[in-house]
Design a protein around this motif. Structure first.
Motif, PDB file in Angstrom:
ATOM      1  N   HIS A   1       5.782  -4.911  -2.748  1.00 40.85           N
ATOM      2  CA  HIS A   1       5.553  -4.743  -4.182  1.00 40.85           C
ATOM      3  C   HIS A   1       6.225  -5.922  -4.877  1.00 40.85           C
ATOM      4  CE1 HIS A   1       5.790  -3.197  -8.230  1.00 40.85           C
ATOM      5  NE2 HIS A   1       5.232  -2.038  -7.908  1.00 40.85           N
TER       6      HIS A   1
ATOM      7  N   GLU B   1       3.519  -2.878  10.121  1.00 37.24           N
ATOM      8  CA  GLU B   1       3.029  -3.400   8.851  1.00 37.24           C
ATOM      9  C   GLU B   1       4.186  -3.710   7.913  1.00 37.24           C
ATOM     10  OE1 GLU B   1      -0.160  -1.055   7.175  1.00 37.24           O
ATOM     11  OE2 GLU B   1       0.641  -1.315   5.162  1.00 37.24           O
TER      12      GLU B   1
ATOM     13  N   GLU C   1       4.878  -4.300   3.759  1.00 34.99           N
ATOM     14  CA  GLU C   1       4.308  -4.133   2.424  1.00 34.99           C
ATOM     15  C   GLU C   1       5.282  -4.683   1.394  1.00 34.99           C
ATOM     16  OE1 GLU C   1       3.948  -0.338  -0.369  1.00 34.99           O
ATOM     17  OE2 GLU C   1       2.474  -0.288   1.263  1.00 34.99           O
TER      18      GLU C   1
ATOM     19  N   LYS D   1       0.107  -6.387   1.467  1.00 35.91           N
ATOM     20  CA  LYS D   1       0.535  -5.871   2.761  1.00 35.91           C
ATOM     21  C   LYS D   1      -0.263  -6.526   3.879  1.00 35.91           C
ATOM     22  CE  LYS D   1      -2.281  -1.666   2.214  1.00 35.91           C
ATOM     23  NZ  LYS D   1      -2.251  -0.185   2.224  1.00 35.91           N
TER      24      LYS D   1
ATOM     25  N   ILE E   1       0.507  -5.084  -5.115  1.00 39.52           N
ATOM     26  CA  ILE E   1       1.074  -4.844  -3.794  1.00 39.52           C
ATOM     27  C   ILE E   1       0.319  -5.664  -2.751  1.00 39.52           C
ATOM     28  CG2 ILE E   1       1.510  -3.111  -2.009  1.00 39.52           C
ATOM     29  CD1 ILE E   1       1.686  -1.043  -4.261  1.00 39.52           C
TER      30      ILE E   1
ATOM     31  N   VAL F   1      -3.059  -0.674   7.304  1.00 42.28           N
ATOM     32  CA  VAL F   1      -3.849  -1.816   6.862  1.00 42.28           C
ATOM     33  C   VAL F   1      -4.842  -2.304   7.917  1.00 42.28           C
ATOM     34  CG1 VAL F   1      -2.265  -3.648   7.612  1.00 42.28           C
ATOM     35  CG2 VAL F   1      -3.632  -3.959   5.547  1.00 42.28           C
TER      36      VAL F   1
END
Length: 249
Positions: free
Chosen positions: A179, A175, A177, A159, A157, A15
């Motif tokens: 969902h 990172e 993330e 992130k 999603i 990201v």
């Protein structure tokens, strides 16, 4: 899923990365590109032909009106497939980069026909202090619906992550993330450049998928080649290959 063998080698902790493949991973990242770039990507998961993805992307920068990108991809086979075309734009304002993207998806299953939906995403990147970067991306913020039955939608999603370059040849990334329907996934990666930055060694992991990844990248003038492979204890090995070309303006 993130695109590009560099991201795959870093556990998909991508990201904060400003490169060609940011067009799919965090569109804000293309704002830092100063030359036109095109690339092709292929991956195969677990040695199963139906679990293969091919993609092409291109980014065209302008001096005053931001950078523009086009992406296309296809996953699957004749029984089930997903394909998309996307358009993105990003602009750099000082140390901040902002971007937005629209992806038109078509999902097809033999015997059930096909459905189309448009997913919108937004992203941002910034250099907080020299060598420390932050990035965030929200994918499918409009929660695009594929079918009314069971309220089937494209995944939404979110992130966010950090990357740190303690010295020019080393990059550390982390990172998270999320969902909206599943637990959060923590990902981390490391990249080390050698041979006058022509060769890069990479590794990463993902907690939610219990996946370890490895890879390397090689740059020769305007050509960039990246390879990655990853393994999970239950499903096996995946392979990722990307080629990119930078045009001289």
């Amino acid at each position: 899923m993130p695109t590009g063998a560099r991201a795959a080698a870093l556990g998909n902790a991508s990201v904060t990365i400003p490169d060609l493949w940011a067009l799919h991973n965090n569109v804000a990242g293309i704002a830092s590109l100063k030359q036109t770039q095109v690339g092709a990507y292929a991956e195969n998961r677990f040695g199963i032909r139906a679990f293969s993805t091919v993609a092409v992307q291109a980014v065209y920068p302008t001096a005053r009106y931001g950078n523009y990108g086009l992406s296309l991809s296809r996953f699957g086979d004749a029984l089930y497939s997903q394909q998309h075309v996307g358009l993105g734009i990003a602009h750099k304002l000082g140390q901040f980069s902002l971007g937005a993207k629209a992806d038109l998806w078509q999902v097809a299953a033999e015997g059930y026909g096909s459905r189309k939906a448009v997913a919108l995403s937004v992203g941002g990147q910034a250099e907080l202090v020299p060598g420390l970067y932050v990035g965030a991306n929200a994918y499918n913020i409009n929660q695009a619906r594929l079918a009314a039955f069971n309220d089937e939608r494209l995944p939404t999603i979110m992130k966010a992550g950090l990357s740190y370059r303690p010295y020019p040849k080393l990059l550390l990334l982390a990172e998270t993330e999320k969902h909206i329907d599943f637990p959060a996934d923590f990902k981390a990666g490391i990249e080390y450049q050698m041979l006058q930055e022509k060769l890069a060694l990479r590794s990463g992991f993902s907690t939610q998928t219990n996946k370890a990844t490895f890879g390397l990248g090689f740059r020769a003038r305007q050509l960039q080649a990246d390879y990655a492979f990853g393994s999970t204890t239950l499903l096996g090995i995946s392979h990722h290959l990307a080629l990119g070309y930078t045009f001289q303006n």
